[in-house]
Scaffold this motif. Structure first.
Motif, short mmCIF file in Angstrom:
data_model
loop_
_atom_site.label_atom_id
_atom_site.label_comp_id
_atom_site.label_asym_id
_atom_site.label_seq_id
_atom_site.Cartn_x
_atom_site.Cartn_y
_atom_site.Cartn_z
N GLY A 70 4.79 -8.66 8.45
CA GLY A 70 5.19 -7.48 7.70
C GLY A 70 5.04 -6.25 8.56
O GLY A 70 4.33 -6.25 9.55
N ASP A 92 9.41 -7.36 10.16
CA ASP A 92 10.07 -6.76 9.01
C ASP A 92 10.09 -5.24 9.19
O ASP A 92 9.04 -4.60 9.20
CB ASP A 92 9.33 -7.14 7.74
CG ASP A 92 10.01 -6.64 6.47
OD1 ASP A 92 11.04 -5.93 6.58
OD2 ASP A 92 9.50 -6.94 5.37
N GLU A 94 11.14 -3.20 7.08
CA GLU A 94 10.86 -2.60 5.76
C GLU A 94 11.88 -1.55 5.34
O GLU A 94 11.54 -0.55 4.71
CB GLU A 94 9.45 -2.00 5.75
CG GLU A 94 8.36 -3.01 6.00
CD GLU A 94 6.97 -2.44 5.87
OE1 GLU A 94 6.84 -1.25 5.51
OE2 GLU A 94 6.02 -3.16 6.13
#
Length: 443
Positions: A70, A92, A94
């Motif tokens: 993440g 990621d 995001e």
């Protein structure tokens, strides 16, 4: 093989191509949404929109597995995402903005002491050339740099580079020019060489022994000036080239510094030894330094605050990049270079910090983007090209950095920003989330 997939990119914004972009092309930026970038061994292998097909992208990597990371759980700066050579690391983004890594194509990184003692003189209205004539300016930094140990120079510059990297700079040019003799010019260039091993930033060395005439030669008058130029041409340039301490040679072509004729001699000599010409010119007075840029085939002409209509035409004919330094104008309280006219004429414009201890103690290239946008009246897309692809071209590296394209080096910035305009609009904070240099992720 080290492999990285950056996915869930909200907006990917990048210029395109392997050369500098001027005119309408400077503002032409490719934008992808819900995008991904796939990287192998630091080189971009695929860029696209939508969900990436990991199996297809990783074909040929037997036994590879995906390691999902993440955005906020990525490792701290200096550590690679993913430990196993067979892993495909997944980062990621995001939904954040992604751009190429920023290129700072004009700095005076290595020097002895700061010059905050000159602030009062500037506030009282003394000009740059007046301070220089009184023994301040470049010459005071020369004195401090000569007195500093190489280790001191490296330590100070390393701290600045850490700041710049955190602000999104992945490639940076560093000039000498505060030694002005054999020992100390070489000391500066050797310090830059040492720094290349201490920072993720790719450093590009420029020899600028022709930054000023040093005091010991200046005191001899015209004879001393000629002696110093002969020393640069006959001794120092050949040694710098032989030791491979620089790729470029720069000269300060300015009133009361080096004339057009001086600059031609120095840059012609540099070319004979394999150093590519650059030129500081038309910063304080228009003495026609763009003519030198045209005649020597300089890769870039820098500052250009006083550049005339004819000078702009010369830059266009020469194919030179105008490397503009908006924070220098801001700090000195002088007018700004004619970026809008240059772009309209088809001259590629790059922007850089001009980081130095006197006329621009600014290490923040994001501030350059803000000031350039507002005072050069450049659109965010033009600004992005100026601090990525055009900056790379000013360093002879547009074929491998400066844009997010297949085959190029994976130098990338992930920003906590919704779009490109936000980077030019927002001032005083650092929205960088992560920096990727050669496929290695730093936070």
């Amino acid at each position: 093989m080290k492999r990285l997939l950056i996915e869930n990119i909200g907006t990917l914004a990048t210029p395109e191509g392997n050369s500098a972009r001027g005119g309408e092309l400077q503002g032409k930026v490719k934008t992808l949404h819900n995008a991904y970038i796939y990287i192998e061994d630091g080189i971009i292998k695929a860029v696209g929109e939508g969900e990436a097909n990991i199996d297809k992208l990783s074909a040929g990597a037997a036994g590879g597995k995906a390691d999902a990371l993440g955005g906020k759980s990525a490792p701290s700066k200096g550590k690679l995402v993913g430990d196993n050579e067979d892993d495909i690391s997944i980062l990621d983004a995001e939904g954040m903005l992604v751009t190429p890594g920023l290129v700072d194509a004009h700095t005076h990184l290595v020097f002895g002491e700061w010059r905050q003692n000159e602030l009062e003189k500037k506030l009282k209205g003394l000009s740059y050339l007046t301070i220089l004539a009184e023994g301040g300016g470049i010459l005071s930094t020369v004195k401090a740099t000569r007195g500093a140990a190489s280790e001191e120079l490296v330590e100070k510059a390393e701290g600045i580079l850490d700041e710049m990297f955190d602000l999104g700079v992945t490639t940076l040019e560093a000039k000498s020019g505060y030694g002005l003799d054999r020992e100390n010019e070489l000391k500066q260039l050797e310090a830059i060489k040492t720094l290349k091993k201490k920072t993720p930033i790719e450093l590009v060395s420029t020899f600028m022994g022709a930054h000023a005439v040093p005091k010991e030669y200046k005191e001899k008058g015209g004879i001393g000036r000629e002696e110093y130029i002969d020393f640069l041409i006959d001794e120092l340039i050949p040694e710098v080239a032989k030791k491979k301490l620089a790729e470029f040679c720069d000269v300060f072509c300015e009133k009361d510094v080096f004339s057009r004729e001086d600059s031609m001699r120095i840059l012609d000599a540099a070319k004979k030894h394999g150093l590519t010409p650059k030129i500081h010119t038309d910063e304080i007075v228009d003495i026609g330094g763009t003519m030198v840029a045209e005649e020597t085939g300089a890769i870039s002409a820098e500052h250009l605050i006083k550049c005339s209509n004819e000078g702009i035409k010369r830059l266009k004919r020469a194919g030179a990049i105008a490397c503009l330094l908006p924070c220098t104008s801001f700090y000195l309280g002088v007018e700004y270079a004619r970026a809008r006219d240059m772009i309209n004429e088809g001259v590629p414009v790059a922007m850089a910090t001009d980081f130095n201890p006197g006329s621009c103690p600014v290490s923040n290239i994001q501030l350059v983007m803000n000031v350039g946008c507002l005072n050069y009246r450049m659109m965010p897309e033009e600004v992005l090209t100026a601090v990525t692809l055009n900056g790379a071209a000013a360093l002879g590296r547009a074929d491998r950095i400066g844009s997010i394209e297949v085959g190029k080096q994976a130098d990338i910035v992930i920003w906590e920003a919704p779009d490109l305009a936000y980077l030019c609009y927002r001032m005083g904070s650092n929205p960088v989330s992560k920096v990727v240099k050669k496929g290695i992720v730093y936070e």
